[in-house]
Design an enzyme around this catalytic site. Structure first.
Site, PDB file in Angstrom:
ATOM      1  N   ILE A  62      44.768  36.009  43.035  1.00  0.00           N
ATOM      2  CA  ILE A  62      43.918  34.773  43.178  1.00  0.00           C
ATOM      3  C   ILE A  62      43.042  34.739  42.621  1.00  0.00           C
ATOM      4  CG2 ILE A  62      41.835  36.291  44.792  1.00  0.00           C
ATOM      5  CD1 ILE A  62      42.895  38.675  45.549  1.00  0.00           C
ATOM      6  N   ASP A  95      34.273  53.104  40.017  1.00  0.00           N
ATOM      7  CA  ASP A  95      35.236  52.630  38.755  1.00  0.00           C
ATOM      8  C   ASP A  95      34.555  54.214  37.697  1.00  0.00           C
ATOM      9  OD1 ASP A  95      35.934  50.239  38.736  1.00  0.00           O
ATOM     10  OD2 ASP A  95      36.044  50.925  36.651  1.00  0.00           O
ATOM     11  N   TYR A 145      55.732  46.930  40.463  1.00  0.00           N
ATOM     12  CA  TYR A 145      54.093  46.820  41.030  1.00  0.00           C
ATOM     13  C   TYR A 145      55.013  46.965  42.551  1.00  0.00           C
ATOM     14  CZ  TYR A 145      50.307  43.437  42.502  1.00  0.00           C
ATOM     15  OH  TYR A 145      49.305  43.288  43.095  1.00  0.00           O
ATOM     16  N   GLY A 199      36.984  45.446  39.279  1.00  0.00           N
ATOM     17  CA  GLY A 199      38.453  44.998  38.825  1.00  0.00           C
ATOM     18  C   GLY A 199      37.502  43.635  39.043  1.00  0.00           C
TER      19      GLY A 199
HETATM   20  N1  SER Z   1      48.441  39.068  41.505  1.00  0.00           N
HETATM   21  C1  SER Z   1      49.461  39.963  41.044  1.00  0.00           C
HETATM   22  C2  SER Z   1      50.031  39.871  40.442  1.00  0.00           C
HETATM   23  O1  SER Z   1      50.621  38.760  39.126  1.00  0.00           O
HETATM   24  C3  SER Z   1      50.336  39.460  42.227  1.00  0.00           C
HETATM   25  O2  SER Z   1      49.689  40.326  43.681  1.00  0.00           O
HETATM   26  O3  SER Z   1      50.895  41.027  39.643  1.00  0.00           O
END
Ligand code: SER
Length: 319
Positions: free
Chosen positions: A171, A34, A141, A11
């Site tokens: 990120i 993976d 999430y 990932g």
């Molecule tokens: N980068 C992630 C998302 O946008 C957030 O942890 O789902």
């Protein structure tokens, strides 16, 4: 950390964490696991293992065979994808964590699992979001992330498993693209700036979110896992932050290097609603105090590096 297993190694984070940890701990001491064999191929300078993280038997077998002492559980379906099939997101995100924790408990391993800005929700204070505050996320999430934080703390207090975690901001990286996240725009904008000289943003102007450049994200994993446990008042999970911006600010930063770059908007309602529920900027003072978190990249430094790296990929025809 002597023998490390990275689950979800193909990932966005895993694909860079594997070479980073191999550089520090030795190529043969970092096993990349993976589901996707093509992704494992790219990591095959060291040990690799095909693994569906929901398959607990195979997972445990890999941990025993390689005498693993630390598990990085990097498996996740991200926020926007999660909303398309919430129960699948629950099954994958919680299933991979459940296996990581139980296998760690049975084999004496430490566990790192990323949490996220997505663990927060609309009732959270949005500016300078405290370490310990109202969570109440409204995405599946985020529900998984909060449950995961609590379950990881529970395994620490109840069974003595050495669980540690950070709440990652969005990120930004240039090796593997993220997929299905709300913060993905801040990666795509660099790729489109180089390729098309313009970008259509799916979050609106004024949408502030915390962001973090990959080299700092990788450092945070090592720093936290190597931290003196007696200094940790928190474990799951630490706010970490480096920069907070909205689409206008990142576009203006890119324009400093590519003056003809332009951006327009086509807002994705699902992503916008998710982004609106998340913090604008987090207070990361506990991470700084308890294990020395100190990111090196701000927006300016990251933009210079991203544009350089993405331009090289473009020139090589890699996207
Ligand atoms: N980068 C992630 C998302 O946008 C957030 O942890 O789902």
């Amino acid at each position: 950390m002597k023998k490390i297993l990275i689950v979800g190694a193909g990932g966005q984070i895993g694909s860079e964490l594997v070479p980073y940890l191999r550089g520090i701990y030795g190529v043969n001491n970092v096993v990349a696991a993976d589901l996707d064999e093509a992704k494992l191929q790219a990591l095959s300078d060291g040990p690799v293992a095909k693994l569906n993280a929901l398959d607990g038997e195979r997972f445990a077998e890999i941990v025993k065979t390689h005498k693993i002492d630390t598990i990085f559980n990097m498996v996740a379906l991200l926020s926007a994808t999660g909303e398309k099939d919430p129960m699948l997101a629950w099954k994958i995100n919680m299933g991979a964590l459940e296996n990581s924790l139980n296998i760690a408990k049975d084999n004496g391993c430490a566990v790192f699992t990323p949490s996220s800005i997505g663990a927060f929700g609309p009732n959270t204070p949005h500016d300078n979001t405290p370490q310990d505050t109202i969570m109440q996320p409204t995405t599946i999430y985020g529900v998984c992330k909060v449950a995961g934080e609590m379950l990881s703390d529970y395994y620490h207090t109840r069974f003595g498993v050495d669980t540690r975690s950070v709440r990652f901001p969005g990120i930004i990286s240039n090796v593997t693209l993220p997929g299905g996240g709300t913060t993905d725009y801040a990666v795509e904008i660099y790729y489109d700036a180089i390729k098309y000289n313009k970008y259509t943003c799916n979050l609106g102007a004024g949408t502030f979110l915390d962001m973090l450049y990959m080299p700092d994200a990788l450092d945070s994993c090592v720093q936290l896992m190597e931290a003196d446990p007696t200094k940790l008042k928190h474990r799951n999970s630490f706010n970490i932050a480096a920069m907070s911006f909205d689409p206008e600010i990142i576009a203006a930063e890119i324009k400093k290097h590519i003056p003809t770059f332009t951006m327009d908007y086509n807002v994705d309602a699902v992503k916008q609603a998710i982004a609106n529920s998340w913090p604008n900027s987090m207070d990361d003072s506990c991470a700084r105090a308890e294990w020395g978190w100190n990111p090196k990249y701000d927006l300016n430094k990251m933009t210079i590096d991203m544009l350089d790296k993405v331009r090289v990929k473009f020139d090589k025809g890699m996207y």
